[in-house]
Design a protein around this motif. Structure first.
Motif, PDB file in Angstrom:
ATOM      1  N   UNK A   1       0.781  -1.226   0.000  1.00  0.00           N
ATOM      2  CA  UNK A   1       0.000   0.000   0.000  1.00  0.00           C
ATOM      3  C   UNK A   1       0.809   1.271   0.000  1.00  0.00           C
ATOM      4  N   UNK A   2       2.127   1.178  -0.224  1.00  0.00           N
ATOM      5  CA  UNK A   2       2.999   2.352  -0.221  1.00  0.00           C
ATOM      6  C   UNK A   2       3.735   2.432  -1.553  1.00  0.00           C
ATOM      7  N   UNK A   3       3.768   3.620  -2.149  1.00  0.00           N
ATOM      8  CA  UNK A   3       4.516   3.836  -3.370  1.00  0.00           C
ATOM      9  C   UNK A   3       5.610   4.862  -3.091  1.00  0.00           C
ATOM     10  N   UNK A   4       6.804   4.591  -3.603  1.00  0.00           N
ATOM     11  CA  UNK A   4       7.959   5.476  -3.446  1.00  0.00           C
ATOM     12  C   UNK A   4       8.287   6.070  -4.809  1.00  0.00           C
ATOM     13  N   UNK A   5       8.294   7.420  -4.883  1.00  0.00           N
ATOM     14  CA  UNK A   5       8.507   8.114  -6.140  1.00  0.00           C
ATOM     15  C   UNK A   5       9.809   8.893  -6.113  1.00  0.00           C
TER      16      UNK A   5
ATOM     17  N   UNK B   1      -1.227  17.462  -8.298  1.00  0.00           N
ATOM     18  CA  UNK B   1      -1.573  16.263  -9.046  1.00  0.00           C
ATOM     19  C   UNK B   1      -2.246  16.623 -10.368  1.00  0.00           C
ATOM     20  N   UNK B   2      -2.285  15.687 -11.316  1.00  0.00           N
ATOM     21  CA  UNK B   2      -2.886  15.987 -12.628  1.00  0.00           C
ATOM     22  C   UNK B   2      -4.303  16.526 -12.548  1.00  0.00           C
ATOM     23  N   UNK B   3      -5.068  16.125 -11.533  1.00  0.00           N
ATOM     24  CA  UNK B   3      -6.443  16.606 -11.392  1.00  0.00           C
ATOM     25  C   UNK B   3      -6.521  18.025 -10.864  1.00  0.00           C
ATOM     26  N   UNK B   4      -5.386  18.552 -10.335  1.00  0.00           N
ATOM     27  CA  UNK B   4      -5.376  19.860  -9.702  1.00  0.00           C
ATOM     28  C   UNK B   4      -5.358  19.782  -8.191  1.00  0.00           C
ATOM     29  N   UNK B   5      -5.619  18.601  -7.623  1.00  0.00           N
ATOM     30  CA  UNK B   5      -5.502  18.438  -6.181  1.00  0.00           C
ATOM     31  C   UNK B   5      -4.067  18.685  -5.739  1.00  0.00           C
TER      32      UNK B   5
ATOM     33  N   UNK C   1      -2.391   5.705  -8.706  1.00  0.00           N
ATOM     34  CA  UNK C   1      -2.917   5.253  -9.994  1.00  0.00           C
ATOM     35  C   UNK C   1      -2.405   6.049 -11.187  1.00  0.00           C
ATOM     36  N   UNK C   2      -2.051   7.320 -10.985  1.00  0.00           N
ATOM     37  CA  UNK C   2      -1.743   8.166 -12.136  1.00  0.00           C
ATOM     38  C   UNK C   2      -0.287   8.597 -12.244  1.00  0.00           C
ATOM     39  N   UNK C   3       0.458   8.536 -11.152  1.00  0.00           N
ATOM     40  CA  UNK C   3       1.864   8.966 -11.212  1.00  0.00           C
ATOM     41  C   UNK C   3       2.739   7.762 -11.553  1.00  0.00           C
ATOM     42  N   UNK C   4       3.053   7.647 -12.812  1.00  0.00           N
ATOM     43  CA  UNK C   4       3.873   6.551 -13.319  1.00  0.00           C
ATOM     44  C   UNK C   4       5.220   7.097 -13.783  1.00  0.00           C
ATOM     45  N   UNK C   5       6.155   6.206 -14.057  1.00  0.00           N
ATOM     46  CA  UNK C   5       7.449   6.634 -14.578  1.00  0.00           C
ATOM     47  C   UNK C   5       7.245   7.409 -15.875  1.00  0.00           C
ATOM     48  N   UNK C   6       7.811   8.597 -15.928  1.00  0.00           N
ATOM     49  CA  UNK C   6       7.656   9.470 -17.081  1.00  0.00           C
ATOM     50  C   UNK C   6       6.596  10.540 -16.902  1.00  0.00           C
ATOM     51  N   UNK C   7       5.764  10.432 -15.859  1.00  0.00           N
ATOM     52  CA  UNK C   7       4.744  11.454 -15.608  1.00  0.00           C
ATOM     53  C   UNK C   7       5.403  12.755 -15.157  1.00  0.00           C
TER      54      UNK C   7
END
Length: 349
Positions: free
Chosen positions: A65-69, A89-93, A128-134
């Protein structure tokens, strides 16, 4: 003929100037982006808030449940242990995360985010939306949780609360200071960075499914010069505060705002708009203002990101945010969590 020649010379000069300007624009760096302006005082002064762009260059999962960016960019400001970063975030949040990487690594920020399934959508969007290259925008870093100089330290972390403490632990180890860490969590599988921490020194790992509620005995009888740091769920931080002698300094950082005390109803005059709104006891000032002025910006609604910060012209503010400095609180407030100590506020809106 002389007139025709002067026209030609003028046209040539204009073309050369245009080309020079174009070359300067093309050579201008893409990052950081131009500063955005936000109000900082009741007198209408405005100061730049720099927004930069970064790219997600690596993504891993250090625990369930943890993602490291890993975020990389150009001319990123330096930071110190305890600092946090706003992700747009991409949504503006806008969501705030502690930096947990290496301050010595220039051009790189590292953050970790736990998925909150029943949250308000920010952590889910990160997962869900922050992937490599984002590519995303960031604000900061800021530090409201600095590491003080002390001969000894006790750190208490709960789950994802280990993130701001991790760079502190590396720093005190490198400095040769005495330290202890109590690291709590639901289970080992959900506790990030265990592989780095276990065996690194005086570390007690206390998963709740193995040991039950954490034993805070390490806080008893501490010398007064020992600095105590805690980050995690409210229950853990409250338990640490209650265990320490009254008046003992405690360094803590919350990922969610403390449960607000009940507030009385009050009025807020929106001076530039010529309107006055009534804020009910169970209503936020932000909600009351946006009912009249829907364009007023906001994001986190928890007193962390600063998007809803507005100048205060008159009235006493009950500040409940986790962001503004004492100087900033003299003439501004965050509408999402803060209220009025009296019956009336006047805002520059």
């Amino acid at each position: 003929m002389p007139r025709a020649r002067s026209v030609v010379l003028a046209a040539t000069a204009a073309l050369l100037v245009k080309r020079a300007v174009r070359r300067r624009v093309q050579a201008a760096p893409l990052w950081p982006l131009p500063a955005l302006e936000e109000p900082i005082s009741g007198r209408g002064r405005r100061a730049p808030t720099v927004v930069r762009r970064v790219v997600v260059t690596a993504r891993t999962s250090p625990a369930e449940g943890v993602v490291l960016l890993r975020l990389e960019g150009t001319r990123l400001p330096p930071w110190e242990p305890g600092a946090h970063l706003d992700l747009v975030l991409p949504s503006g949040l806008v969501r705030t995360y502690s930096l947990c990487g290496d301050p010595a690594e220039a051009g790189v920020y590292t953050v970790a985010a736990r998925l909150v399934a029943d949250g308000r959508g920010g952590s889910r969007e990160v997962h869900e939306r922050l992937r490599t290259g984002t590519e995303i925008e960031i604000r900061g870093p800021r530090n409201r949780f600095p590491l003080v100089d002390a001969p000894a330290y006790v750190f208490v972390a709960g789950g994802i609360g280990i993130t701001p403490l991790l760079p502190m632990l590396r720093a005190v180890r490198a400095a040769g200071a005495r330290w202890r860490l109590l690291y709590c969590g639901r289970s080992r599988a959900t506790m990030p960075f265990l592989d780095e921490l276990e065996g690194a020194g005086d570390v007690t790992v206390a998963p709740e499914d193995e040991a039950g509620l954490p034993d805070l005995a390490l806080l008893d009888g501490l010398p007064p010069e020992t600095a105590v740091y805690v980050c995690g769920p409210d229950g853990l931080m409250d338990a640490v505060a209650q265990r320490l002698p009254q008046g003992r300094p405690l360094h803590l950082e919350r990922f969610t705002p403390a449960t607000p005390a009940p507030g009385d109803a009050f009025e807020a005059e929106l001076r530039r708009s010529g309107r006055t709104v009534t804020v009910a006891a169970g209503q936020s000032l932000l909600a009351a203002v946006r009912a009249e002025l829907p364009h007023v910006p906001y994001s986190c609604e928890q007193g962390f990101c600063g998007t809803c910060r507005q100048p205060v012209l008159a009235g006493e503010v009950d500040h409940r945010d986790e962001l503004l400095t004492e100087e900033e609180r003299r003439d501004s407030m965050l509408l999402c969590v803060s209220r009025c100590r009296g019956g009336r506020l006047v805002l520059d809106l």
